[in-house]
Design a protein around this motif. Structure first.
Motif, short mmCIF file in Angstrom:
data_model
loop_
_atom_site.label_atom_id
_atom_site.label_comp_id
_atom_site.label_asym_id
_atom_site.label_seq_id
_atom_site.Cartn_x
_atom_site.Cartn_y
_atom_site.Cartn_z
N LEU A 113 -18.65 57.05 -25.16
CA LEU A 113 -18.39 58.42 -25.58
C LEU A 113 -19.00 58.67 -26.94
N ARG A 114 -19.74 59.77 -27.06
CA ARG A 114 -20.32 60.14 -28.35
C ARG A 114 -20.14 61.63 -28.54
N ARG A 115 -20.13 62.06 -29.77
CA ARG A 115 -19.95 63.48 -30.07
C ARG A 115 -21.09 63.95 -30.93
N GLY A 116 -21.71 65.09 -30.58
CA GLY A 116 -22.82 65.62 -31.38
C GLY A 116 -23.88 66.20 -30.45
N LYS A 117 -25.09 66.32 -30.95
CA LYS A 117 -26.19 66.84 -30.11
C LYS A 117 -26.63 65.73 -29.16
N ALA A 118 -26.81 66.09 -27.89
CA ALA A 118 -27.09 65.06 -26.89
C ALA A 118 -28.33 64.25 -27.26
N HIS A 119 -29.42 64.93 -27.63
CA HIS A 119 -30.66 64.16 -27.86
C HIS A 119 -30.51 63.25 -29.07
N GLU A 120 -29.75 63.69 -30.08
CA GLU A 120 -29.58 62.84 -31.26
C GLU A 120 -28.72 61.61 -30.94
N GLU A 121 -27.65 61.85 -30.19
CA GLU A 121 -26.77 60.72 -29.85
C GLU A 121 -27.48 59.73 -28.93
N LEU A 122 -28.22 60.26 -27.95
CA LEU A 122 -28.93 59.34 -27.05
C LEU A 122 -30.02 58.58 -27.80
N ALA A 123 -30.66 59.28 -28.75
CA ALA A 123 -31.70 58.59 -29.55
C ALA A 123 -31.05 57.49 -30.40
N ALA A 124 -29.85 57.75 -30.91
CA ALA A 124 -29.16 56.73 -31.71
C ALA A 124 -28.83 55.53 -30.83
N ILE A 125 -28.43 55.78 -29.60
CA ILE A 125 -28.13 54.68 -28.67
C ILE A 125 -29.41 53.89 -28.38
N ARG A 126 -30.48 54.63 -28.27
CA ARG A 126 -31.77 53.94 -28.04
C ARG A 126 -32.04 52.95 -29.18
N ARG A 127 -31.79 53.42 -30.41
CA ARG A 127 -32.03 52.53 -31.56
C ARG A 127 -31.08 51.32 -31.51
N GLU A 128 -29.85 51.57 -31.05
CA GLU A 128 -28.86 50.48 -31.03
C GLU A 128 -29.20 49.44 -29.96
N VAL A 129 -29.62 49.89 -28.77
CA VAL A 129 -29.75 48.93 -27.66
C VAL A 129 -31.11 48.92 -26.96
N GLY A 130 -32.03 49.79 -27.40
CA GLY A 130 -33.39 49.72 -26.87
C GLY A 130 -33.63 50.36 -25.52
N ARG B 104 -34.68 69.39 -22.33
CA ARG B 104 -36.03 69.41 -22.93
C ARG B 104 -36.06 68.54 -24.18
N ALA B 105 -35.00 68.61 -24.98
CA ALA B 105 -34.96 67.82 -26.23
C ALA B 105 -34.88 66.32 -25.91
N VAL B 106 -34.07 65.96 -24.91
CA VAL B 106 -33.94 64.53 -24.56
C VAL B 106 -35.28 64.00 -24.04
N ALA B 107 -35.98 64.85 -23.28
CA ALA B 107 -37.26 64.42 -22.68
C ALA B 107 -38.31 64.08 -23.74
N LYS B 108 -38.10 64.57 -24.98
CA LYS B 108 -39.06 64.22 -26.06
C LYS B 108 -38.87 62.78 -26.52
N HIS B 109 -37.70 62.23 -26.33
CA HIS B 109 -37.40 60.88 -26.82
C HIS B 109 -37.44 59.81 -25.73
N PHE B 110 -37.29 60.25 -24.47
CA PHE B 110 -37.09 59.30 -23.37
C PHE B 110 -37.95 59.65 -22.17
N GLN B 111 -38.05 58.69 -21.28
CA GLN B 111 -38.47 59.05 -19.94
C GLN B 111 -37.21 59.59 -19.26
N LEU B 112 -37.16 60.91 -19.07
CA LEU B 112 -35.95 61.55 -18.50
C LEU B 112 -36.16 61.75 -17.01
N VAL B 113 -35.29 61.18 -16.20
CA VAL B 113 -35.39 61.34 -14.75
C VAL B 113 -34.25 62.24 -14.30
N ARG B 114 -34.60 63.48 -13.91
CA ARG B 114 -33.57 64.45 -13.46
C ARG B 114 -33.42 64.33 -11.95
N HIS B 115 -32.18 64.22 -11.51
CA HIS B 115 -31.92 64.10 -10.08
C HIS B 115 -31.15 65.34 -9.60
#
Ligand SMILES: Cc1cc2nc3c(=O)[nH]c(=O)nc-3n(C[C@H](O)[C@H](O)[C@H](O)COP(=O)(O)OP(=O)(O)OC[C@H]3O[C@@H](n4cnc5c(N)ncnc54)[C@H](O)[C@@H]3O)c2cc1C
Length: 463
Positions: free
Chosen positions: A75-92, A111-122
């Motif tokens: 669980l994280r609180r904040g902007k989705a792309h920032e929190e996911l990017a922080a997790i990326r830094r933590e665990v790669g 759109r913001a998440v897709a700038k940091h990740f390979q985003l696969v929308r299902h």
């Protein structure tokens, strides 16, 4: 070691028939399920009180279900792309799987998440992916009936996929907030007793509701308009939070026979609503028909008092009051009564439909950006596919027609002692129950005159 993949969760809080989990599990990589609470991005559509109550319990259930298959919920609180990017830094992690969502703030977040990740929308939260049901000319539909006809040609939806039996855990889990610290539950006062009594949020609760409803799906048409009976599925909050997929609902009931087709058509309205907000992202705040910008909605202290009476279930119209009190206590209101309550606010009280949309947004456990806006604009007559404004529902005769006596008794205890013949419009008001705040005939006449004025101003280009 393989980089972990993230499953980014939003209104898709389930394991079964959840394509993002399925794809992540198939990848063989460690999986990190993440929910990010973002109260800023939706701005005035920040989740309301009843939704927050539901969300708390749904997340708690999902975490328990994940732990049973070797995983857990971060669980994280904040902007989705920032929190996911922080997790990326933590665990790669480099890949994010998610189900596609169509609220404007979620599309921006994707759109913001897709700038940091390979985003696969299902796909998988609708019978067919919104935006893919197009007319022969290749344009999206604005009207429900042809939309449903075209969607029906694509049905049935694919068969649901089973929940993963196991999700590989990462070597290190990223940091997680504690759910209790988010303060999603009401404390002082705790107004959620009626919600607790009625609902079991989570995937297990959704499955139980569906199993109960499947037995009665064949007689849906006969019972769905009678508020005193439990004739509808009560699946709306489960569907909204994605605790069950519409495909799973479809395949559980479609063979029931009888009038189940009417029920499937309601699932079609759910898809239709997303199709509308995809075309008109500001549908919850802007009338689709221009003449409604000229409507002389009432404002000021008297209108505010009337709005408060409507919200509190003290209009003096028993069926409207029963509905509004059912909403306040349980976070849900019967569809027939939602239509009546909405029509009453907009037409009898001449209060802007957006006030009603906001109240429902805060109090419904199934508050849904698309479904709420589409239904409010339908009720107002302001939408792309809408009831005509001059068709004004008569609450008293509808109350008799749909046999609401038992429903009124349940939700308006001041009237519980009245006989069926009296309860819809008591001549003598029991102590504590108000007289009608507006006369039906006078309210109707005022609304019709207002529409004529608005049309006139729109035609002459007046402001
Ligand atoms: C003013 C107004 C506001 C509404 N706001 C919402 C809302 O925020 N969220 C919401 O889920 N529904 C909304 N509805 C639609 C409808 O009232 C509820 O979906 C329904 O009452 C939910 O109960 P149920 O699950 O037992 O429905 P059922 O009759 O069992 O229908 C099955 C499912 O179909 C969908 N559905 C049914 N009716 C509609 C409809 N008219 N439009 C779109 N989808 C529909 C829902 O997902 C529902 O769970 C609103 C209706 C009105 C008149």
């Amino acid at each position: 070691m393989t980089n972990p993949v993230i499953v980014w969760l939003r209104r898709d809080l389930r394991l079964a028939d959840q394509a993002a989990f399925h794809a992540a599990a198939q990848s063989g990589a460690p999986v990190i399920p993440v929910y990010v609470l973002d109260d800023e991005a939706p701005r005035h559509h920040r989740m309301g009180g009843a939704s927050r109550w539901w969300l708390h319990h749904s997340l708690s259930r999902l975490d328990a279900d994940l732990r049973a298959i070797g995983s857990r919920l971060v669980l994280r609180r904040g902007k989705a792309h920032e929190e996911l990017a922080a997790i990326r830094r933590e665990v790669g992690a480099r890949t994010v799987h998610c189900l596609a969502h169509y609220e404007p703030w979620w599309r921006n977040a994707e759109r913001a998440v897709a700038k940091h990740f390979q985003l696969v929308r299902h796909d998988g939260n609708y019978l067919a992916p919104p935006g893919t049901i197009l007319s022969g000319a290749g344009t999206p539909y604005r009207i429900y009936t042809p939309f449903w006809r075209a969607l029906s040609e694509r049905l049935p939806p694919p068969l649901p996929v089973a929940a993963p039996a196991h999700l590989p855990a990462p070597a290190n889990w990223p940091a997680s907030d504690a759910l209790e610290d988010w303060g999603l539950l009401p404390r002082a006062p705790d107004w959620a007793g009626g919600l607790r009594a009625m609902w079991s949020p989570g995937e297990g609760g959704a499955r139980e509701r569906l199993a109960d409803f499947a037995e009665a799906a064949a007689v849906y048409e006969q019972r769905r308009n009678l508020p005193a009976q439990e004739g509808t599925s009560l699946l709306s909050p489960h569907l909204h939070f994605g605790e069950i997929s519409p495909a799973a609902v479809w395949h559980a009931v479609a063979g029931a026979g009888g009038s189940v087709g009417t029920f499937l058509g309601e699932l079609g309205w759910r898809d239709y609503a997303q199709n509308v907000i995809l075309q008109f992202p500001d549908y919850a705040t802007r009338s689709a028909k221009a003449e409604f910008d000229h409507m002389p909605w009432r404002t000021g202290p008297e209108a505010e008092a009337d709005l408060a009476a409507w919200q509190q279930g003290r209009t003096g119209y028993p069926i409207v009051d029963a509905g509004m009190r059912q909403l306040w206590r349980t976070g849900w209101m019967h569809n027939r009564v939602r239509m009546l309550a909405a029509s009453f606010l907009i037409k009898h009280l001449m209060i802007d439909w957006r006030e009603g949309e906001r109240w429902f947004w805060d109090t419904l456990v199934d508050a849904d950006h698309g479904q709420n806006a589409v239904n409010w604009q339908w009720s107002a007559g302001s939408g792309v596919d809408a009831n005509i404004f001059s068709r004004i529902m008569a609450p008293l005769s509808q109350s008799v027609k749909f046999d609401a006596a038992g429903y009124i008794r349940q939700w308006v205890p001041e009237l519980a002692g009245l006989a069926d013949g009296e309860i819809h419009d008591p001549v003598v008001r029991p102590r504590g129950y108000p007289r009608p705040i507006v006369d039906h005939g006078a309210g109707r006449a005022r609304a019709l005159a207002a529409m004529v004025q608005a049309k006139g101003e729109a035609a002459s280009g007046g402001g």
